[in-house]
Every structure is written in structure tokens, then in C-alpha cells.
Design an enzyme around this catalytic site. Structure first.
Site, PDB file in Angstrom:
ATOM      1  N   THR A  92     -36.746 107.816  88.320  1.00  0.00           N
ATOM      2  CA  THR A  92     -36.953 109.051  89.287  1.00  0.00           C
ATOM      3  C   THR A  92     -38.398 109.597  88.869  1.00  0.00           C
ATOM      4  O   THR A  92     -39.082 110.303  89.746  1.00  0.00           O
ATOM      5  CB  THR A  92     -36.360 109.486  87.564  1.00  0.00           C
ATOM      6  OG1 THR A  92     -36.466 109.504  86.237  1.00  0.00           O
ATOM      7  CG2 THR A  92     -35.029 110.027  87.874  1.00  0.00           C
ATOM      8  N   ASP A 385     -28.982 107.019  81.955  1.00  0.00           N
ATOM      9  CA  ASP A 385     -29.923 106.122  83.179  1.00  0.00           C
ATOM     10  C   ASP A 385     -29.811 104.577  82.814  1.00  0.00           C
ATOM     11  O   ASP A 385     -28.793 103.895  83.744  1.00  0.00           O
ATOM     12  CB  ASP A 385     -31.436 106.291  82.329  1.00  0.00           C
ATOM     13  CG  ASP A 385     -32.159 107.536  82.554  1.00  0.00           C
ATOM     14  OD1 ASP A 385     -30.942 108.182  83.841  1.00  0.00           O
ATOM     15  OD2 ASP A 385     -33.701 107.451  83.387  1.00  0.00           O
TER      16      ASP A 385
END
Length: 525
Positions: A92, A385
Site C-alpha cells: 500500500t 497483510d
């Protein structure tokens, strides 16, 4: 001069509009830039609302989600990081940094009077070239399970090394890989439940192959059930008192009230008999269970759990192979859940209910322990994640090396393309390769290393055939990524490349920003 727009509306044209969008986007990129890489720092986000909640995080998407941004171009970057988070879970920060760098390069080109469309055409060619360069260098070990597992471990450790879990990354990588391999290729992370319990240290976290429900077992009910048949329900079990709101019941003596109550009780008793008729020994309900039905269940030797939260219910049904029921008239159509053993366990100070030996072998629970709520929240984000990336990698098994290696590979190919391409486009392609090198540069900068020196060494290394060099942040030099076992998922890199290019392209196309006037409320007198 006649005004076209309303009084409060503002429009910025040409250069000024482009300046505003470039500056906004670069500001956002610089904001998250320092969180990139193994030596990236965290940010504290404090809300101004009630409770002043504090989040400590270095997850790019979480930081950007919490910002309230006025600049339209910056909003585009926030969106791409959100999409990256939903799509592949990791990268990200990289995606925002790359888009920001592309715009920084594009700004120089625009100042050289190169038309934005020319720049976009060049970026398009460069992105395609970079993607092909990566495709040629991917490794794929899906035939060999041991090797593939080692790949997954490396990917998990690489993902976790830039997060709070980096100290115990081997331990957590093991947890994440075990959890994902149980999913057998589905990307549905619902089946992996993450429970956060403050206390202990991060090392005390563990993976449990069953399902843990954060509830206590009622009074006078069996504490341990073997070969459980579970009925998961969402139904009201709280009507053994008169609860007809706004209705008046006129009676001429107290005994009539008693009759009404007795009728209510009888109704409840029938409902409970129906439920018991399913031949179950565990009943989990989404809503309240009053003490009277609870007594009846306890007499029948059935474990009744009330007020399980909604996610808990859905996950429990998924895990035990049952379905959520709300009517109980025809038992044969209700699918019951099964598990080998239900018992009460203690984690820290809390008692929880543990279902082990569940139908769906895919489900498991990761129990995170940690010093405080903030640590746990950040640990959960980091683990999430890692789980996202791993579940994507199980489907698309191609892997690459990490540590700035893929960016250098792409930059080298794009450079060569720039030399072959005639015309102004070549400037844009060249700029693209410089933007790609910004990621390893930032990784080095964040570690306090001399990035200019390191990147030039890396570039020289990459001109050799089949080079596996990348930045080794720990020793502060160029290292061999293959020996260090630093690997990343191909899918993540591809998503970063394509999203960043598209976002930069979109912001480049802007030549006018019109801010509308707010609607006035007329006086409604």
C-alpha cells in the site's frame, strides 16, 4: 465580464491546476514515504473526535484512510492505496510512493513543454515493458510443495519485516503460512479468525486449529462435550414474560395474570422442545436466552451459548458446516454443525469456548497476545497483510526477489526501451525508469544509508546477467537476495506497477480544477 460560475465557485486553469494536483500528490507520497521498507518508521494518528482514539501504524492504507484531504489529486492516491489493500493486501505504501515519483518526474517534463498526452503514451509503453521484464524473471515452484512452502515463508517474512512483528517474523511467518495453507487455495480470509487478548508478549501468540468463541459457558451446563452436534440459530429466546408493548390486558384477578404467564411459559417450553428435537447437544444463539429456556437446556444436558456476535455466528456456521436457522418446525431440513470436542479454555484472564476437530479443516484461529491494545491492533493489521499476500500467492504461485530487486530489473529494461524509442516519448520512458529507482532509494534512505552510492552500485550489479542483487538493509550494503531469502509475490508487484501508472496518468490528464459553490439554504420562513 459576465460570470459563468456562481459567486463562490473557484476555477483554476492550466498551469495552476496542474501545479495544485502535482503538489498535492507529492505531499501525500512524501507523507507515507518514511514508512517504506524494513527500517520504516510508524505514524501516530490521533482523532479529534470523542475519546481521542490513537492509532499507531505504518500501514500505508491505514494512514491514508484516516486523513481528511482537500486536494483532489491526493484523493486519487488515497484511493489507489485503498484498492491495493483490498486487492492484494500489501504494497500500500509502495504504490503511493511510486505514483508520487511518477508525478514528480512528469512535472519536470511538463516544464520542458512536453505535452501531457505524450508523457502518458511514454508511461504506457514503459509500464508494459516493465511488466514483461518482471514476467520473464519470475520463479514458480508450485509443483514442489517443500520449495513452495519455503517461498511462502520467505514472502511472509519479507512482508512482516517492515511491520511491528519484524522481531519475531519467523514465528509469525510460520503462523501465517500454516493458516493460509489450511485454506487450500481459497482467498476467503473469513475462515481465519484473529482474536486479540491483551497481556503476555507477542511471542505468546499461537495458532489454534479449531474455532474459539469469545463467550462464557452458562451456569449449570456441561463444560465439556464430545462429538458435538451444533445448531446455530438467530432467534428470540426471551419471551417467558409478557412483552406486548403498548397492549393493555384487563384482568379481574391476579390468577388470570398467572394464567397468561403460564401460557407464555408453555409457548417457550414448546419452542425449546422443538429445538431439543433436533437431537443436538449444543445450541448457539445470536440473541439473548432468558434464564427459563436456559434452565430447560441445562436439564436436557445441552450447552446453550447466547449473544454470540454476528461475525462469530457466521464464522461458526461456516466452520462447523452448519447453517444458521431461525425456524425449527422441520428438523430434517436444518443442517447441523459438527465438531469433535467443545470445552472451556483460559487465555490470560478470560474464559473462552473452544471448538476443536471441526468439519471444515480450513478454519483456524490465531490468538494474538501483546502488551497493549495499540500493539495488538498494529499486529493484527500486519498479520492481515501477510495473510492477504499469502492467500493471493497460493493462487498465483509466481514469486520474485524483494529488496528493490524487481524495481532495478524493471528500470534496466525500461532504460533500454528509452534508448530505442525515437521522439519525445523517450524522455517520458526515461523518467519512468528514474521513478522506479525511487523505491530502492527510499528503502535505503529510511535505513539511513547513502542511497546515491548504493543505487549506483546496484545498477552496476544489475548489468550482469541473472543478477540477484538488492539492498540488504541490515548490513547496509548490496546483498544477494537469493541467499537472504527476501522474496515477494509477483501479483503484488504487478498490482503496484499498474495501479501507480494509472493513477499518475489520471492526475496528469487534469488541466482545470473547478471547485463548486456550496448550496445555500434558503430561508424557509
Amino acid at each position: 465580464m459576465e460570470r459563468v460560475l456562481k459567486d463562490d465557485a473557484v476555477e483554476e486553469k492550466g498551469e495552476r491546476a496542474r501545479m495544485a494536483s502535482f503538489v498535492g500528490a507529492m505531499a501525500i507520497a512524501d507523507l507515507v514515504k518514511t514508512t517504506l521498507g524494513p527500517k520504516g518508521m510508524d505514524k501516530i494518528l490521533q482523532s479529534t473526535g470523542r475519546g481521542r482514539s490513537v492509532t499507531v501504524t505504518n500501514d500505508g492504507a491505514t494512514i491514508l484512510k484516516s486523513l481528511h484531504i482537500d486536494n483532489p489529486a491526493a484523493k486519487v492516491l488515497v484511493d489507489i492505496s485503498k484498492v491495493q489493500d483490498d486487492e492484494v493486501g500489501d504494497g500500500t505504501t509502495s504504490v503511493v510512493v511510486l505514483a508520487g515519483e511518477l508525478l514528480r518526474e512528469a512535472e519536470k517534463l511538463v516544464n520542458m513543454k512536453i505535452h501531457p498526452m505524450t508523457i502518458i503514451a511514454g508511461f504506457r509503453m514503459a509500464a508494459e515493458c516493465a511488466r514483461n521484464a518482471l514476467l520473464q524473471r519470475t520463479m514458480d515452484n508450485k509443483e514442489n510443495t517443500d520449495k513452495f512452502r519455503a517461498d511462502l515463508m520467505n514472502i511472509a517474512m519479507t512482508t512482516l519485516s517492515s511491520k511491528i512483528l519484524s522481531q519475531d517474523k519467523e514465528y509469525f511467518a510460520e503462523l501465517a503460512v500454516d493458516a493460509v495453507l489450511r485454506l487450500k487455495g481459497s482467498t476467503n480470509l473469513e475462515a481465519i479468525q484473529i482474536l486479540k487478548k491483551p497481556g503476555g508478549s507477542l511471542k505468546d501468540s499461537f495458532l489454534d486449529e479449531g474455532f474459539i468463541l469469545d463467550k462464557k459457558i452458562g451456569i449449570g451446563q456441561p463444560k465439556r462435550i464430545e462429538n458435538a452436534k451444533i445448531l446455530v440459530a438467530n432467534t428470540a429466546m426471551d419471551t417467558d414474560k409478557v412483552k406486548i408493548y403498548g397492549a393493555r390486558v384487563r384482568v379481574d384477578s391476579m390468577s388470570k395474570v398467572a394464567d397468561i404467564e403460564a401460557a407464555e411459559k408453555q409457548k417457550m417450553r414448546e419452542k425449546v422442545q422443538k429445538i431439543i428435537g433436533h437431537g443436538i447437544n449444543c445450541f448457539v444463539n445470536r440473541q439473548l436466552i432468558y434464564n427459563f429456556p436456559e434452565e430447560l437446556f441445562a436439564d436436557a444436558g445441552i450447552l446453550a451459548i447466547e449473544h454470540a456476535d454476528f461475525e462469530g455466528i457466521e464464522r461458526l456456521a461456516l466452520v462447523t458446516g452448519g447453517e444458521i436457522a431461525s425456524t425449527f418446525d422441520n428438523p430434517e431440513s436444518v443442517k447441523l454443525g459438527h465438531c469433535k470436542l467443545i470445552e472451556e479454555i483460559m487465555i490470560g484472564e478470560d474464559r473462552l469456548i473452544h471448538f476443536s476437530g471441526v468439519e471444515m479443516g480450513q478454519a483456524c484461529t490465531i490468538v494474538l497476545r501483546g502488551a497493549s491494545e495499540h500493539v495488538l491492533d498494529e499486529a493484527e493489521r500486519s498479520l492481515h497483510d501477510a495473510l492477504c499476500v499469502l492467500s493471493q500467492t497460493v493462487n498465483d504461485t509466481r514469486v520474485l526477489f524483494g529488496g528493490g530487486w524487481p524495481e532495478m530489473v524493471m528500470a534496466k529494461e525500461v532504460d533500454e526501451l528509452a534508448r530505442k524509442t525515437p521522439g519525445k516519448k523517450s524522455h517520458a520512458i526515461d523518467a519512468f525508469s528514474r521513478a522506479l529507482q525511487a523505491i530502492p532509494t527510499t528503502i535505503a534512505d529510511n535505513a539511513g544509508l547513502d542511497s546515491a552510492e548504493l543505487i549506483s552500485q546496484l545498477r552496476a550489479e544489475h548489468h550482469k546477467e541473472n543478477c540477484t542483487a538488492g539492498i540488504d538493509v541490515i548490513t547496509g550494503s548490496v546483498g544477494d537476495m537469493q541467499k537472504l531469502g527476501i522474496q515477494e509475490s509477483f501479483k503484488v508487484k504487478q498490482a503496484i506497477l499498474l495501479s501507480a501508472t494509472e493513477a499518475a496518468e489520471m492526475i496528469l490528464r487534469v488541466d482545470e480544477i473547478i471547485t463548486c459553490a456550496p448550496r445555500r439554504r434558503e430561508d424557509r420562513m
